[in-house]
Design an enzyme around this catalytic site. Structure first.
Site, short mmCIF file in Angstrom:
data_model
loop_
_atom_site.label_atom_id
_atom_site.label_comp_id
_atom_site.label_asym_id
_atom_site.label_seq_id
_atom_site.Cartn_x
_atom_site.Cartn_y
_atom_site.Cartn_z
N HIS A 81 0.84 -1.21 0.00
CA HIS A 81 0.00 0.00 0.00
C HIS A 81 0.88 1.26 0.00
O HIS A 81 0.62 2.20 -0.74
CB HIS A 81 -0.88 0.05 1.25
CG HIS A 81 -1.88 -1.06 1.37
ND1 HIS A 81 -2.02 -1.81 2.52
CD2 HIS A 81 -2.80 -1.52 0.50
CE1 HIS A 81 -3.00 -2.70 2.34
NE2 HIS A 81 -3.48 -2.56 1.12
N LYS A 83 -16.27 -7.25 5.83
CA LYS A 83 -15.19 -8.02 6.45
C LYS A 83 -15.13 -7.67 7.93
O LYS A 83 -15.53 -6.58 8.34
CB LYS A 83 -13.84 -7.64 5.83
CG LYS A 83 -13.75 -7.91 4.35
CD LYS A 83 -12.42 -7.38 3.80
CE LYS A 83 -12.37 -7.40 2.29
NZ LYS A 83 -11.21 -6.69 1.74
N ARG A 109 -1.90 -6.44 -8.43
CA ARG A 109 -0.91 -7.53 -8.36
C ARG A 109 -1.13 -8.47 -9.54
O ARG A 109 -2.24 -8.54 -10.07
CB ARG A 109 -1.07 -8.33 -7.05
CG ARG A 109 -0.59 -7.57 -5.83
CD ARG A 109 -1.05 -8.23 -4.55
NE ARG A 109 -2.50 -8.15 -4.45
CZ ARG A 109 -3.18 -8.39 -3.33
NH1 ARG A 109 -2.55 -8.76 -2.23
NH2 ARG A 109 -4.49 -8.30 -3.31
N SER A 169 -2.75 -7.78 3.22
CA SER A 169 -2.99 -7.57 4.65
C SER A 169 -3.30 -8.89 5.34
O SER A 169 -2.90 -9.11 6.49
CB SER A 169 -4.14 -6.59 4.86
OG SER A 169 -3.80 -5.32 4.36
O1 PNS Z 1 -8.85 -3.05 0.16
P1 PNS Z 1 -10.14 -3.58 -0.42
O2 PNS Z 1 -10.94 -4.29 0.66
O3 PNS Z 1 -9.95 -4.41 -1.65
O4 PNS Z 1 -11.00 -2.27 -0.87
C1 PNS Z 1 -12.26 -2.41 -1.45
C2 PNS Z 1 -12.91 -1.03 -1.68
C3 PNS Z 1 -12.96 -0.20 -0.42
C4 PNS Z 1 -12.15 -0.29 -2.73
C5 PNS Z 1 -14.35 -1.34 -2.21
O5 PNS Z 1 -14.98 -2.24 -1.34
C6 PNS Z 1 -15.24 -0.10 -2.34
O6 PNS Z 1 -14.99 0.75 -3.16
N1 PNS Z 1 -16.28 -0.01 -1.49
C7 PNS Z 1 -17.22 1.09 -1.48
C8 PNS Z 1 -18.61 0.68 -1.96
C9 PNS Z 1 -18.77 0.89 -3.45
O7 PNS Z 1 -18.56 1.96 -3.98
N2 PNS Z 1 -19.16 -0.19 -4.17
C10 PNS Z 1 -19.42 -0.16 -5.58
C11 PNS Z 1 -18.20 -0.24 -6.46
S1 PNS Z 1 -17.43 -1.84 -6.42
#
Ligand code: PNS
Length: 158
Positions: free
Chosen positions: A16, A40, A89, A127
């Protein structure tokens, strides 16, 4: 141009941090945005995750660490952003990230997702792997910044 780098950051890793540093040199301002209401079960609270990110990004003056809930595109709009930054990745992330990028584009056509390829040494880092190693007291050197390693070990002792 304003960019948003979203994620769970539970906890922030060297992978990150690499993406944060590289985005900070590409964009005028980068919001590192920690998702509040994830399905989660996080190890660290949102406040703790923000604090850990802040601690390892003191050297960068154009980033803002914050949290958000609701739709990511709404947060991007709120901060006048144009770009969502994601680290990619090899293989493992592609399908999920592609799905999210297309969904976000559908939700807001003005917001672009920019993928930065994860540096070679961080390709297998996540993570979850960090937490697994820390749970069994393995070395976190090279995986997470030195200044937050003890926080992870301590949290997992509880
Ligand atoms: O680190 P992560 O858990 O892969 O991050 C995921 C994240 C936060 C980028 C994703 O869950 C997110 O954007 N959540 C907000 C809800 C949203 O906008 N959902 C619709 C688009 S997928």
């Amino acid at each position: 141009m304003i960019a948003v780098y979203p994620g769970s950051f539970d906890p922030v890793t060297n992978g990150h941090l690499d993406i944060i540093e590289r985005s900070a040199s590409l964009f005028d301002k980068v919001y590192v945005a920690v998702l509040k209401n994830s399905s989660k079960m996080p190890l660290f609270s949102v406040e703790e995750r923000c604090e850990l990110i802040e601690r390892v990004t003191h050297h960068l003056d154009n980033i803002v660490v914050t949290s958000f809930d609701g739709l990511l595109v709404d947060f991007v709009k709120k901060v006048d952003g144009k770009i969502i930054v994601k680290g990619l990745r090899a293989l493992s992330d592609f399908e999920y990230e592609f799905q999210m990028a297309l969904t976000n584009k559908k939700l807001d056509n003005d917001v672009e997702t920019v993928f930065l390829s994860t540096s070679a040494q961080n390709q297998y880092l996540s993570s979850s792997i960090v937490k697994d190693i820390a749970r069994y007291k393995g070395s976190l050197d090279g995986l997470v910044p030195a200044e937050i390693q003890n926080d992870i070990y301590k949290k997992l002792e509880k």
